[in-house]
Design a protein around this motif. Sequence first.
Motif, mmCIF file in Angstrom:
data_model
loop_
_atom_site.group_PDB
_atom_site.id
_atom_site.type_symbol
_atom_site.label_atom_id
_atom_site.label_comp_id
_atom_site.label_asym_id
_atom_site.label_seq_id
_atom_site.Cartn_x
_atom_site.Cartn_y
_atom_site.Cartn_z
ATOM 1 N N ALA A 227 1.202 -1.132 0.252
ATOM 2 C CA ALA A 227 -0.127 -0.074 -0.487
ATOM 3 C C ALA A 227 1.236 1.030 0.138
ATOM 4 O O ALA A 227 0.365 2.287 -0.279
ATOM 5 N N ASP A 228 1.958 1.358 1.266
ATOM 6 C CA ASP A 228 2.569 2.655 0.556
ATOM 7 C C ASP A 228 3.465 2.220 -0.556
ATOM 8 O O ASP A 228 3.454 3.841 -0.794
ATOM 9 N N ASP A 229 3.466 1.742 -1.496
ATOM 10 C CA ASP A 229 4.150 2.004 -2.718
ATOM 11 C C ASP A 229 3.202 2.040 -4.236
ATOM 12 O O ASP A 229 3.437 2.971 -4.657
ATOM 13 N N LEU A 230 1.906 1.542 -3.080
ATOM 14 C CA LEU A 230 1.315 2.154 -4.118
ATOM 15 C C LEU A 230 0.960 3.369 -3.985
ATOM 16 O O LEU A 230 0.893 4.417 -4.851
ATOM 17 N N LEU A 231 1.110 4.793 -2.551
ATOM 18 C CA LEU A 231 0.609 5.251 -2.358
ATOM 19 C C LEU A 231 1.181 6.090 -2.770
ATOM 20 O O LEU A 231 1.587 7.435 -3.558
ATOM 21 N N ASP A 232 2.829 6.419 -3.284
ATOM 22 C CA ASP A 232 3.992 6.380 -3.823
ATOM 23 C C ASP A 232 3.679 7.113 -5.140
ATOM 24 O O ASP A 232 4.073 7.407 -5.548
ATOM 25 N N VAL A 233 3.051 6.702 -6.032
ATOM 26 C CA VAL A 233 2.349 6.688 -7.205
ATOM 27 C C VAL A 233 1.196 7.448 -6.980
ATOM 28 O O VAL A 233 0.910 7.649 -8.005
ATOM 29 N N THR A 234 0.480 7.189 -6.610
ATOM 30 C CA THR A 234 -0.839 7.825 -6.569
ATOM 31 C C THR A 234 -1.473 9.144 -5.411
ATOM 32 O O THR A 234 -2.446 9.400 -6.098
ATOM 33 N N ALA A 235 -0.957 9.280 -4.280
ATOM 34 C CA ALA A 235 -0.747 10.044 -3.421
ATOM 35 C C ALA A 235 0.019 10.985 -4.158
ATOM 36 O O ALA A 235 0.886 11.206 -4.462
ATOM 37 N N ASP A 236 -0.112 12.806 -3.235
ATOM 38 C CA ASP A 236 -0.006 13.776 -3.314
ATOM 39 C C ASP A 236 0.781 13.798 -2.423
ATOM 40 O O ASP A 236 1.142 13.249 -0.965
ATOM 41 N N GLY A 251 15.018 5.485 -9.627
ATOM 42 C CA GLY A 251 14.864 4.331 -10.196
ATOM 43 C C GLY A 251 15.077 3.145 -9.358
ATOM 44 O O GLY A 251 14.904 1.849 -10.041
ATOM 45 N N LYS A 252 14.212 3.130 -8.328
ATOM 46 C CA LYS A 252 14.360 2.364 -7.392
ATOM 47 C C LYS A 252 13.479 1.880 -7.792
ATOM 48 O O LYS A 252 11.630 1.796 -8.168
ATOM 49 N N GLN A 253 13.133 -0.372 -8.127
ATOM 50 C CA GLN A 253 12.181 -1.103 -8.374
ATOM 51 C C GLN A 253 11.145 -1.210 -7.403
ATOM 52 O O GLN A 253 11.484 -0.991 -6.372
ATOM 53 N N THR A 254 10.151 -1.406 -7.883
ATOM 54 C CA THR A 254 8.991 -1.756 -7.036
ATOM 55 C C THR A 254 8.190 -2.536 -7.452
ATOM 56 O O THR A 254 8.099 -3.171 -8.536
ATOM 57 N N LEU A 255 7.275 -3.652 -6.062
ATOM 58 C CA LEU A 255 6.262 -4.288 -7.476
ATOM 59 C C LEU A 255 5.535 -3.811 -7.870
ATOM 60 O O LEU A 255 4.388 -4.162 -8.885
ATOM 61 N N VAL A 256 5.266 -2.287 -7.481
ATOM 62 C CA VAL A 256 3.803 -1.314 -8.362
ATOM 63 C C VAL A 256 4.915 -0.831 -9.570
ATOM 64 O O VAL A 256 3.913 -1.582 -11.113
ATOM 65 N N GLY A 257 6.204 -0.855 -9.849
ATOM 66 C CA GLY A 257 6.623 -0.112 -11.255
ATOM 67 C C GLY A 257 6.419 -1.810 -11.952
ATOM 68 O O GLY A 257 6.687 -1.784 -13.180
ATOM 69 N N MET A 258 6.829 -2.778 -11.502
ATOM 70 C CA MET A 258 7.325 -4.149 -12.199
ATOM 71 C C MET A 258 5.569 -4.568 -12.615
ATOM 72 O O MET A 258 6.096 -5.212 -14.416
ATOM 73 N N HIS A 259 5.161 -4.853 -11.863
ATOM 74 C CA HIS A 259 3.759 -5.233 -12.536
ATOM 75 C C HIS A 259 2.403 -4.406 -12.045
ATOM 76 O O HIS A 259 1.726 -5.029 -13.227
ATOM 77 N N GLY A 260 2.501 -3.246 -12.035
ATOM 78 C CA GLY A 260 1.661 -2.486 -12.062
ATOM 79 C C GLY A 260 0.244 -2.300 -11.123
ATOM 80 O O GLY A 260 -0.020 -3.525 -9.715
ATOM 81 N N VAL A 261 -0.921 -0.733 -10.815
ATOM 82 C CA VAL A 261 -1.114 -0.842 -10.039
ATOM 83 C C VAL A 261 -2.481 -1.933 -9.625
ATOM 84 O O VAL A 261 -2.884 -2.299 -8.920
ATOM 85 N N ASP A 262 -2.994 -2.360 -11.046
ATOM 86 C CA ASP A 262 -4.042 -3.390 -10.555
ATOM 87 C C ASP A 262 -3.805 -4.735 -9.500
ATOM 88 O O ASP A 262 -3.844 -5.505 -9.000
ATOM 89 N N TRP A 263 -2.293 -5.002 -10.575
ATOM 90 C CA TRP A 263 -1.469 -6.411 -9.052
ATOM 91 C C TRP A 263 -1.428 -6.376 -8.456
ATOM 92 O O TRP A 263 -1.767 -7.106 -7.463
ATOM 93 N N VAL A 264 -1.025 -5.357 -7.975
ATOM 94 C CA VAL A 264 -1.350 -4.896 -6.933
ATOM 95 C C VAL A 264 -2.539 -4.624 -5.658
ATOM 96 O O VAL A 264 -2.148 -5.020 -5.066
#
Length: 301
Positions: A227-236, A251-264
Motif C-alpha cells: 500500500a505504501d508503494d502504491l501511495l508513492d505513485v497515486t497520492a500527493d 529509479g528504484k524497483q517496486t512491485l508497483v513498477g514491475m507489475h502495475g497498479v491493478d496487480w498490486v
Amino acid sequence: MSDHDAFRQSLSDRAVLVEAFLDTQLSADPRDHETERPERLLAAMRHAVLNGGKRLRPFLLFEVNALLGGSDDAVLGAAAGLELVHCYSLVHDDLPSMDDDDLRRGQPTVHRKFDEATAILAGDALVTLAFDLTISGSAGLPAERRSELVLLLARSAGLGGMVGGQMLDLSLEHGDAASDMITTIHAMKTGALIRYACEAGAIAAGGTERARMRRFGEVIGLAFQLADDLLDVTADSASMGKATGKDAAAGKQTLVGMHGVDWVRARLDAHVAEAEALLAPFGARAAVLCGAARFIAYRTN
C-alpha cells in the motif's frame, strides 16, 4: 458502530495512551543510573516521537493482547518501546545518506530541524530507550514474558529484520531485483515490526495463538508496504505528509513498477482475505483487527 468506526476509535484511544506515556518518559528528569539528559538531544527525540503519528504498531500489540485476554496496562511499556523503535528507524531513514527526506508527518525531519549528528544520536537514544521501556514499563507481565519480548524485538528490528531489510532496500537503487527479492525486503524492512507487534501481543497474553497472530502480522505487514508503494505513485505529498514519487525518481524497483497498479490492488485484496480468514475463529471479537487489516491495505495516507 461500524467495524471501521470501531477500529478508528480504538486506534485513536491507543494513540492517546501511548502519546501520554511517551511524553512522561521523554521528560528532562534523569532516571536511575542516568547522569543528565542533554536538552538538545531530548528536544530532537521529542520532535521525532511526539508528532502525531498513527501509533499503528502499538495499537496492533494492544489489540491482539486484548483479544487473547490481556490488559492494555500490562503491555503499555512494550507498546511504547515498539513505537520508539519505529520512530528511530524513521529518523535514520530520513538522513541524507539514506532516503534524504525533508518532511515527515508534515513536519521537518529531525536532521533538518536540528542537524545530522543530532539526528543520528537521537535515533541511537530512542532505540536504547525502547528496550528500557519494554522491560521497565511492562512490570505487570511475568519476567519470562518480558525477556521473550526483548529477544523478539531485537531480532525483529536488527540484522535479520528491519535493519537488514533497509540494507537490502538500498541495493534496489543500484541494480535489478526479482519480485521475490522485493517481497523479502518488504517482509524485513516494514513487515518485521508489524509481525512483532502481533506476535508480541500473543506472547504477553500467555502465548496462545502465537503462530496464528505471527502469520496475521506477516500478511498485514506485506500489505502495508504494498500500500505504501502504491501511495508513492497515486497520492500527493500534502495528503501523505512526506515526499511522494521518490521511488520512480530514484529509479528504484517496486512491485508497483514491475507489475502495475491493478496487480498490486489484487494482491492487497488477497492479503486482506487471508488476514480475515486467520481471524475468523474469533468471530465478532476480532472485528477491530479485521478493520485494521482493511485500513492497512486500503488507506489513503
